[in-house]
Design a protein around this motif. Structure first.
Motif, short mmCIF file in Angstrom:
data_model
loop_
_atom_site.label_atom_id
_atom_site.label_comp_id
_atom_site.label_asym_id
_atom_site.label_seq_id
_atom_site.Cartn_x
_atom_site.Cartn_y
_atom_site.Cartn_z
N ILE A 5 0.86 -1.19 0.00
CA ILE A 5 0.00 0.00 0.00
C ILE A 5 0.90 1.24 0.00
O ILE A 5 2.10 1.13 0.20
CB ILE A 5 -0.98 0.03 1.20
CG1 ILE A 5 -0.21 0.01 2.54
CG2 ILE A 5 -1.97 -1.11 1.14
CD1 ILE A 5 -1.09 0.32 3.74
N ILE A 6 0.29 2.39 -0.19
CA ILE A 6 1.10 3.62 -0.24
C ILE A 6 1.49 4.03 1.17
O ILE A 6 0.68 4.04 2.09
CB ILE A 6 0.28 4.77 -0.87
CG1 ILE A 6 -0.25 4.38 -2.25
CG2 ILE A 6 1.10 6.06 -0.91
CD1 ILE A 6 0.77 4.21 -3.31
N GLY A 7 2.76 4.37 1.33
CA GLY A 7 3.24 4.88 2.60
C GLY A 7 4.34 5.89 2.35
O GLY A 7 4.38 6.53 1.30
N GLY A 8 5.24 5.99 3.31
CA GLY A 8 6.36 6.92 3.18
C GLY A 8 6.16 8.13 4.08
O GLY A 8 5.04 8.64 4.21
N ALA A 9 7.27 8.55 4.69
CA ALA A 9 7.20 9.65 5.65
C ALA A 9 6.60 10.92 5.04
O ALA A 9 5.69 11.53 5.60
CB ALA A 9 8.61 9.93 6.18
N ALA A 10 7.09 11.29 3.85
CA ALA A 10 6.64 12.56 3.25
C ALA A 10 5.19 12.48 2.79
O ALA A 10 4.51 13.51 2.72
CB ALA A 10 7.55 12.94 2.09
N GLY B 100 11.72 15.04 6.67
CA GLY B 100 11.10 13.77 7.02
C GLY B 100 12.09 12.63 6.84
O GLY B 100 13.13 12.78 6.19
N ASN B 101 11.73 11.49 7.40
CA ASN B 101 12.66 10.38 7.47
C ASN B 101 13.24 9.96 6.11
O ASN B 101 12.52 9.58 5.20
CB ASN B 101 11.95 9.18 8.11
CG ASN B 101 12.91 8.06 8.42
OD1 ASN B 101 14.13 8.25 8.42
ND2 ASN B 101 12.36 6.88 8.68
N THR B 102 14.54 10.06 6.03
CA THR B 102 15.34 9.49 4.95
C THR B 102 16.79 9.63 5.41
O THR B 102 17.03 10.07 6.54
CB THR B 102 15.07 10.19 3.59
OG1 THR B 102 15.73 9.46 2.56
CG2 THR B 102 15.52 11.62 3.55
N ALA B 103 17.75 9.24 4.60
CA ALA B 103 19.15 9.28 5.05
C ALA B 103 19.55 10.71 5.45
O ALA B 103 19.25 11.66 4.72
CB ALA B 103 20.05 8.78 3.94
N PRO B 104 20.25 10.87 6.60
CA PRO B 104 20.64 12.21 7.06
C PRO B 104 21.45 12.99 6.02
O PRO B 104 21.32 14.21 5.92
CB PRO B 104 21.49 11.95 8.31
CG PRO B 104 21.18 10.56 8.73
CD PRO B 104 20.63 9.83 7.54
N ALA B 105 22.26 12.31 5.21
CA ALA B 105 23.06 13.02 4.20
C ALA B 105 22.14 13.68 3.17
O ALA B 105 22.41 14.80 2.70
CB ALA B 105 24.02 12.04 3.52
N ILE B 106 21.05 13.00 2.82
CA ILE B 106 20.09 13.57 1.86
C ILE B 106 19.35 14.75 2.50
O ILE B 106 19.16 15.81 1.89
CB ILE B 106 19.11 12.49 1.36
CG1 ILE B 106 19.86 11.45 0.54
CG2 ILE B 106 17.98 13.11 0.55
CD1 ILE B 106 19.04 10.25 0.14
#
Ligand code: AMP
Length: 304
Positions: A24-29, A123-129
Motif C-alpha cells: 500500500i502507499i506509505g512513506g514519511a513525506a 522527514g525520514n530518509t538518510a541524514p546526508a540527503i
C-alpha cells in the motif's frame, strides 16, 4: 507560511495483530504532506519515486493541495519499499525488509519556486540527503524540523550528528533518544541531544504521548486513549506534520505555541492509527479535527 517537506514516498507492506496488507502507499513525506494539507496552503514536496508509483496517488496529493513539482519520477526504477511487522503491543515493530530502490541514488532537486520556504520538514530518509536539501536552499528557513529513526543512528551516526548542528528541532522516539544520548533518563537524554544542536526536542512515546523540551521547560501531551488502534504506521510522521504545519500556519515559534502544535500533532496522529496506511488522513474535515483537539483539551486540562 510556506512549508517544504522532504522524505520517503513509498510502498509499505504491513503486518499488525489485526491484519496484513499487500503493497500500500506509505512513506514519511506522504503522511506529512497529507497532514499538512489541513493547515497550510503552500505545501511543497521534494521526493523521488519509481515508474511503478501509481498516478492516482500523485493525483490524491495534488487534490490535497500538495505541490508535487519537486517529486521526481525515475523511469525504469522502482519505488522505495518497506515491510514492517508490529508486535502485539503495537508500540514496537520490526523491519522485515527494506528495498531502497530509487532512494539509493536520490539527488534532491529543489524547484526555484520552493527556494524561499519558511518552514522545512526533514522527514525520514538518510541524514546526508536531508542535509543536502538544507544546503541547497539559498536562504535558511526560519524553522527546520528533523525526524529520524534508529536505522540512521546505527548506520549513519556521523552524518546525523553533522545535521543535528544545523536544525532547530528534532522529533525522535524514546528508544532512539536513549540510543543517541547513551542515557536512560529521558530528561538527561534530552539535555545531551539538545547540546548536539537543536534548541527544541520532542520525544515521542507512542501510545504514552510526547514530551516537548526547550531549555529547562518541559511540556507533556498524552496520546488519546483510543478503543482500537488499527495500524500505527505513519503516526510519527503525521505527528511531525501536524506539529510543523500548525507552526507554519500561525507563524509563531514561542514555547506556548509549540505546546499547541504538539496537541495538533497528537490529534492528527490519533486519526492516522484508526485505519491502515494513509486512508484516514486522506479523508478528514476541519470539524473532525477541531472536535479531536477538544477531546485532548478535556483529557489533559485540570485546575488546582
Ligand atoms: P512512522 O510509523 O511514522 O515511523 O513512519 C512509517 C513510514 O516510514 C512508512 O510509511 C515507511 O515507508 C517509512 N520508512 C520506514 N523506514 C524508512 C527508511 N529507512 N527511510 C525512509 N522512510 C522509511
Amino acid at each position: 507560511m510556506s512549508l517544504l517537506t522532504v522524505g520517503s514516498v513509498a510502498f509499505d507492506k504491513l503486518e499488525t495483530p489485526f491484519g496484513k496488507t499487500d503493497k500500500i502507499i506509505g512513506g514519511a513525506a506522504t503522511f506529512i504532506t497529507l497532514t499538512a494539507s489541513y493547515f497550510v496552503k503552500e505545501n511543497n514536496l521534494v521526493a523521488v519515486v519509481g515508474e511503478d508509483f501509481p498516478q492516482e496517488m500523485i493525483d490524491t496529493l495534488v487534490n490535497h493541495g500538495v505541490n508535487v513539482e519537486g517529486l521526481e519520477i525515475r523511469e525504469g526504477e522502482k519505488t522505495f519499499f518497506w515491510h514492517g511487522r508490529y508486535h502485539n503491543d503495537m508500540n514496537s515493530r520490526d523491519t522485515v525488509d527494506v528495498q531502497l530502490n530509487v532512494m539509493e541514488h536520490f539527488d534532491p532537486k529543489i524547484p526555484e519556486s520552493f527556494q524561499d520556504c519558511a518552514f522545512l520538514m526533514l522527514g525520514n530518509t538518510a541524514p546526508a540527503i536531508q542535509h543536502l536539501v538544507l544546503k541547497r536552499l539559498k536562504n535558511r528557513p526560519k524553522f527546520v524540523l528533523l525526524d529520524t529513526m534508529n536505522l540512521w543512528i546505527d548506520i549513519a551516526l556521523d552524518d546525523l550528528k553533522a545535521l543535528l548542528k544545523d536544525v532547530d528541532c528534532v522529533t525522535i522516539n524514546d528508544e532512539e533518544a536513549r540510543m543517541l544520548s547513551g542515557d536512560y533518563s529521558l530528561r538527561r537524554a534530552a539535555k545531551t541531544i539538545m547540546a548536539m544542536g537543536p534548541k527544541t526536542l520532542i520525544i515521542k512515546k507512542g501510545e504514552h504521548g510526547a514530551l516537548l523540551f526547550q531549555n529547562d521547560d518541559i511540556f507533556y501531551c498524552p496520546a488519546l486513549p483510543l478503543e482500537e488502534v488499527f495500524d500505527p504506521t505513519g503516526a510519527g510522521d503525521t505527528f511531525a506534520g501536524g506539529f510543523i504545519s500548525h507552526l507554519a500556519k500561525t507563524d509563531d515559534l514561542s514555547f506556548e505555541n509549540m505546546k499547541r502544535a504538539i496537541v495538533y500533532g497528537s490529534a492528527m496522529a490519533s486519526f492516522c492509527v484508526e485505519k491502515f496506511g494513509t486512508e484516514r488522513i486522506q479523508d478528514l474535515s476541519q470539524i473532525e479535527i477541531a472536535a479531536r483537539v477538544e477531546e485532548f483539551r478535556k483529557l489533559a486540562t485540570f485546575e488546582l
